[in-house]
Design an enzyme around this catalytic site. Sequence first.
Site, PDB file in Angstrom:
ATOM      1  N   HIS A 125      43.341  59.220  67.129  1.00 42.05           N
ATOM      2  CA  HIS A 125      42.135  59.107  67.643  1.00 42.05           C
ATOM      3  C   HIS A 125      41.879  57.560  67.817  1.00 42.05           C
ATOM      4  CE1 HIS A 125      41.323  62.854  68.342  1.00 42.05           C
ATOM      5  NE2 HIS A 125      40.839  63.318  67.035  1.00 42.05           N
ATOM      6  N   ASP A 162      48.226  68.343  67.464  1.00 45.25           N
ATOM      7  CA  ASP A 162      47.124  68.393  66.947  1.00 45.25           C
ATOM      8  C   ASP A 162      46.058  68.975  68.102  1.00 45.25           C
ATOM      9  OD1 ASP A 162      44.095  67.407  66.404  1.00 45.25           O
ATOM     10  OD2 ASP A 162      45.232  66.846  64.808  1.00 45.25           O
ATOM     11  N   ASP A 246      45.165  71.887  62.919  1.00 45.57           N
ATOM     12  CA  ASP A 246      44.112  72.273  63.391  1.00 45.57           C
ATOM     13  C   ASP A 246      44.008  73.407  64.701  1.00 45.57           C
ATOM     14  OD1 ASP A 246      44.619  70.114  64.701  1.00 45.57           O
ATOM     15  OD2 ASP A 246      42.525  69.150  64.435  1.00 45.57           O
TER      16      ASP A 246
END
Length: 309
Positions: A125, A162, A246
Amino acid sequence: MTTLLITHPASLLHETPAGHPERIERIRAVEQALEDERFAGLIRATAPLGLLEQVTLCHPPTFAQAVIAAGPKTGLVQIDADTLMSPGTVEAALRGVGAATFAVDEVMRGAIANAFCATRPPGHHAESDKAMGFCFFNNAAIAARHAQKAHGVERVAIVDWDVHHGNGTQEIFWDDPSVLYASSHEMPLYPGTGAASERGQHGTIVNAPLRAGDASEEFREAFEAALLPRIEAFAPDLVIISAGFDAHWRDPLANINLKESDFAWATQKLMEIADRHAKGRIVSVLEGGYDLEGLSRSAAAHVMALMRG
């Protein structure tokens, strides 16, 4: 040749408040899973400290220096609503950079077939001049640039599974034809980027968003229809994986229902491409994964696949 596992105790020094999902126990869970006898064949190494000149391959010097200067002597410093720094954060982040660049060095010199960097905080990110989403420095992006600068690699594919879109990696390589960024992720979800229409200046951004409730079938279809053909056509000299876990069905921060076997399958598909185009060279860096059982089992399946287990 075999698989290299890179870790560092500094990953345990980046502290977050009670209840924060990006917590120290994540690394403990992964390391414990990889202590199983099935992983006796792993080569293990400690991450060196990343250098400022490596960080600035993707981040302006003023930003890198500001992050380092922001590290507190005591207590916690809030960077944004989700992202905090403790006294150990700067070293942990720099060890993540060091792990990723060292992995590239070892893979490119042929010492090992592939590598997995089990460090935290995550990185995908982090934009060129913005820390966000638990991330400070973009380890996968820095690894790609390091491969190009230090080893003369021409084409790097970064593949990100992800469950949250890697806005930082996309932003850094938006107008770069030498790096392909390919991502599957849930949408809509934090950080709000990652639509299929986001393709970059040279068509080297490939997004395959999934919807809440999607599971193995939709994930594998997205890979086979949207991502794998583009990665194959790009013919990368090196594959870097932003390995977030995740999207596992147990994870509390998203709504995708993958199993460990899905991560192993995706790993194997990327290994096949790497075998054809990149002499098998893969560097994988840990991103998200916030249910400890789902994270540890998924990371184990991923590493077992890298070991060609």
